[in-house]
Design an enzyme around this catalytic site. Structure first.
Site, PDB file in Angstrom:
ATOM      1  N   CYS A 185       0.868  -1.177   0.000  1.00 27.63           N
ATOM      2  CA  CYS A 185       0.000   0.000   0.000  1.00 27.63           C
ATOM      3  C   CYS A 185       0.906   1.229   0.000  1.00 27.63           C
ATOM      4  O   CYS A 185       2.124   1.096  -0.140  1.00 27.63           O
ATOM      5  CB  CYS A 185      -0.952  -0.017   1.187  1.00 27.63           C
ATOM      6  SG  CYS A 185      -0.130  -0.023   2.786  1.00 27.63           S
ATOM      7  N   THR A 186       0.337   2.411   0.154  1.00 25.27           N
ATOM      8  CA  THR A 186       1.109   3.643  -0.027  1.00 25.27           C
ATOM      9  C   THR A 186       2.335   3.713   0.885  1.00 25.27           C
ATOM     10  O   THR A 186       3.466   3.837   0.419  1.00 25.27           O
ATOM     11  CB  THR A 186       0.215   4.873   0.242  1.00 25.27           C
ATOM     12  OG1 THR A 186      -1.034   4.668  -0.402  1.00 25.27           O
ATOM     13  CG2 THR A 186       0.878   6.143  -0.259  1.00 25.27           C
TER      14      THR A 186
END
Ligand SMILES: [Zn+2]
Ligand SMILES: [Zn+2]
Length: 293
Positions: A185-186
């Site tokens: 994810c980010t």
């Protein structure tokens, strides 16, 4: 000219009094003129704040002086000074809303029972040794993955993080239960929770990318296993890892590659969709697909 920076970090650690931490964080960030978003829960902190570089450094120093946040891994990036509309500091049930507050247990060392953390280098080593067997599993919302993702990644049908449990229990991914799965994810926080949910539902060989796409991009830029742009939740909306990166998403009007999301002009909709700057300038495609042209 003032130099502006944005910092992104999270810490999973038990907090006895989240309200007190909230009041302290708000007073600290406000006194330094910072803006952004800070979530506090009984399980720790998740923050993205920005401001003038000296003020941001002070904020980081004083936040890390609080023992439970001492080990925070701070990710720095360039800001503009207009990256956030305001300062928001809130106490929530969960740091990231998977709607499973009872399922996640946090100790002094962080989340208990999650997937093994892989550095960017360790991720490459895993792919080198296990090859095609390795599955990338996107831990973000589907929209974020549209403009950039790991090559060959599985992108679940998620409008928000709340949709993951239903996706995992749908049976759609049951054939992956014994494959090596790398979630990403980010900045890494969503995978801390997601990998627990996956392991609890029978996925046996689960890893998470440490530091998320942000740290991976810093290490390998556009020369690794990542393709396209990274969606970010501040005024920039997207970022690229060096020159030559091209969004994987296309303008709904002309089909040109673009990483730029705009809001549907229907005030009761406001759905985000991809439209390039040239088409925006011409006033083309003001509405999302669902609201029609
Ligand atoms: Zn266009
Ligand atoms: Zn719409």
């Amino acid at each position: 000219m003032a130099v502006h920076k944005i910092v992104l970090f999270y810490v999973f650690t038990p907090l006895a009094d989240p309200e007190a931490v909230k009041l302290w964080q708000f007073a600290l960030a406000e006194s330094l003129g910072l803006k952004g978003r800070v979530i506090i829960s009984k399980d720790g902190i998740n923050a993205t704040v920005g401001g003038e570089i000296g003020a941001v450094k002070q904020y980081v120093k004083r936040t890390k002086a609080y023992a439970p946040f001492h080990g925070a891994d701070i990710k720095w990036s360039e800001g503009t000074g207009a990256d956030f509309p305001k300062l928001s500091v809130k106490v929530r049930e969960e740091l990231v809303t998977f709607t499973v507050p009872e399922e996640i247990k946090v100790g002094a060392e962080g989340v208990i029972g999650g997937g093994e953390h892989l550095s960017p280098e360790a991720l490459h080593a895993l792919v080198d040794s296990r090859g095609e067997e390795v599955v990338f599993f996107d831990g973000r919302n589907r929209m974020e993955a549209e403009i950039g993702r790991f090559r060959g990644a599985i992108v679940p049908e998620t409008e928000t993080t709340r949709d993951f449990v239903g996706e995992l229990e749908s049976g759609m991914y049951d054939d992956l239960k014994n494959r090596p799965i790398v979630t990403y994810c980010t900045g890494g926080i969503r995978c801390e929770v997601l990998t627990v949910l996956m392991k609890n539902r029978g996925f046996t060989d689960v890893y998470q990318l440490d530091g998320g796409i942000v740290r991976y991009g810093e290490k390998y830029g556009n020369d690794g296993l990542w393709d396209g742009s990274l969606y970010v939740f501040d005024g920039r909306m997207h970022m690229e890892f060096g020159d030559g990166a091209e969004s994987l998403g296309s303008c709904v009007s002309c089909g040109e590659k673009t990483p730029v999301y705009v809001n549907c002009e229907n005030p009761s909709c406001r759905t985000q969709f991809l439209r390039c700057e040239a088409c925006t300038d011409k006033g083309l495609a003001p509405h999302c697909g669902a609201c029609g042209a």
